[in-house]
Structures are given as structure tokens and as C-alpha cells.
Enzyme design. Sequence first.
Site, short mmCIF file in Angstrom:
data_model
loop_
_atom_site.label_atom_id
_atom_site.label_comp_id
_atom_site.label_asym_id
_atom_site.label_seq_id
_atom_site.Cartn_x
_atom_site.Cartn_y
_atom_site.Cartn_z
N LEU A 1 -11.78 -10.12 29.04
CA LEU A 1 -12.14 -11.28 29.86
C LEU A 1 -12.76 -10.77 31.16
O LEU A 1 -12.19 -9.90 31.81
CB LEU A 1 -10.90 -12.13 30.18
CG LEU A 1 -10.26 -12.89 29.02
CD1 LEU A 1 -8.98 -13.57 29.50
CD2 LEU A 1 -11.22 -13.91 28.44
N ASP A 2 -13.92 -11.30 31.52
CA ASP A 2 -14.55 -10.91 32.79
C ASP A 2 -13.65 -11.29 33.96
O ASP A 2 -12.84 -12.21 33.85
CB ASP A 2 -15.91 -11.60 32.93
CG ASP A 2 -16.94 -11.07 31.94
OD1 ASP A 2 -16.76 -9.93 31.47
OD2 ASP A 2 -17.91 -11.79 31.65
N PRO A 3 -13.78 -10.63 35.10
CA PRO A 3 -12.92 -10.93 36.26
C PRO A 3 -12.83 -12.41 36.65
O PRO A 3 -11.75 -12.89 36.95
CB PRO A 3 -13.54 -10.08 37.37
CG PRO A 3 -14.09 -8.89 36.65
CD PRO A 3 -14.62 -9.43 35.35
N VAL B 1 -12.88 -14.95 34.79
CA VAL B 1 -12.36 -15.75 33.68
C VAL B 1 -10.85 -15.61 33.59
O VAL B 1 -10.31 -14.51 33.73
CB VAL B 1 -13.02 -15.33 32.35
CG1 VAL B 1 -12.50 -16.19 31.19
CG2 VAL B 1 -14.54 -15.44 32.45
#
Length: 310
Positions: free
Chosen positions: A51-53, A55
Site C-alpha cells: 500500500l502506498d504511504p 493509502v
Amino acid sequence: METKTSVLQDISSHQGSVILIDKPRGPSSHQVAAWVRDMTGVSSVGHTGTLDPPVSGVLVILIGRAVRLTTILHQDDKEYIALLRLQGDVSDAELKEVIALFTGRIYQKPPKRSAVKRALRIREIQDIELLSREGRLVLLRVRCDSGTYIRSLCHHIGLACGVGGHMAELRRTRSGPFLEKDCVTLHTLRDAVELARAGDDAPLRSIVRSPLEALEGIPRVYIKESAADAICHGARLSSKGIISHDNFQMEDQVAILVEKDLIAVGDALISSSRIVPGEKGLVIAPHIVMQDIGVYPKVWKTHQTKREKS
């Protein structure tokens, strides 16, 4: 003192564990995994589905030997709640019509900020549901293949509407069999670990899950104890060692168990309909072994042993 440390030792011993974290916005998935490693004191920690930061949501953390399942669990389907911000006015009817075009198999190229190679890929969108709308803000639920870029999906929906659009916010609500309601926060995990160190292991045990739970939906084959050690040495499973089995097709991934003990995960060499109990014939080729050599009795013989006896 021995009692206080045994619970944390159990997390990484045997076949490892799974902990479901509700990742907050801000840190990277790698940082969250590192925090779990530091909290538990376990050196081998990984995660499935980055998960991207910015998200939030379901992040499956694998501990100890469960890290071996990463390649399998990375393939699990995902579900997201996405906030799409359109850059112009679009009618409800037109928006629904455009959204319907993006279900099924679609082409995607990872966004520029992605850490992976920007090669064209095919992903399947099982369903897109329009949950609500306030003007140009559109809330969507997306069920999709692993590796689908929701940011790109939102951008392309906006383009197809003729006004442009971008993803304003994103939350993962499911990863494989695990839902957001199954997750705990990092603070909850930290409190449970501290209580376990103080002698109360109940909260931590309620958080820690078996790797078998992560393999829900994968067909299972139950084998005799006498066949287990050979599997741990890398041998292929013969139908002679099988007690019972689920239905599966050739090349399916199959979990091999002795009762509730996960021995290995392998690829089916034949379909389950061709298994003849008690007869010879190779059924599964293990590629991930979860159990230690020597836990089950060695009743199999090597070719060298057979030659020596003869």
C-alpha cells in the site's frame, strides 16, 4: 520469565503467523512491517500487497516461516474504496455507463510514481460499484486482481467521461479472505505485545492467525503421517500417501496437510478426479515446504538405502 516469553516465541516458531494490520495513512508498508518486527522481536517479517504511504487499510503481515507464502498471497484479489474527484460535470447516467466499461479485463500501465517497471499489463476488474456521489466527488467500491492500480483506474474513468479526474483518497477493505474488520491497529498490537510480556497472552493470541487462514480457498489434500517427512525433503506426493482431498484441477496450487498441520504447498500434477487411492502415481509437486525435516517419522527409503539392502 519462561512463560512470559513463550507467546512471542510461538509467533515465529513452527509455521509462523499472520497478523492483520489496519495500515494508517503516512508510513509505507515496509515501515509498518518493520514496526511489527521491532514490536515482536521476530527477525523474519514480510507483507503481501504493498500500500502506498497515502493509502490506508488491510495489510497482511507475515511472520517467521509464513513469509514463505508471500508469492502465493501476493496474488490474492483485493477490494478498495476509492474517492474519485472529477474535473468537470458529468450526469449520473453517463458516469454509470462509463464505469461499466471498466469491468472485466483492462490494460494498465503503472503510474510514474510507482516503484515497479512501467510495462503494460492486463488486470481484471470483477466489479465497480458506485456507492455515493456529491457533485464531482464519487465514492467507488472496486473489486479487482492483485496489482491493479486504482490511481490509474480513476484517471482513465475521468478521461472516458471527457472531463478528467484523479483519485483523491483510497482505502483497501479486503485482501484475499481478510476484511478490514479483521484488522487491528499498530497501537492495539503494541498493547497486546506488552501484555504478553507481562504474562497476559490472551489479547495477543486473539490477534495472531494461522497461515492456513491465509490459504482459504486453496484446495487441500490430507496425507498420512508416514508420507510427511518425504514431502519435507522435497519429494513429490504419491496417491498412496493421500487420505482425502478436495477437488482440484491440474496445475492448481494445493495445500498438503497432516490433520491441521500444514506441510507444504505445491502444484497439482493431475486433476483430483484421476486420483486412485492406494495406487501409484504422482499427484503434487511441492514448491513451498512449511514443516521441518524430522518432525514426522522417516519411513521412506532413498535409492542408495535400497541398493545397500539389496
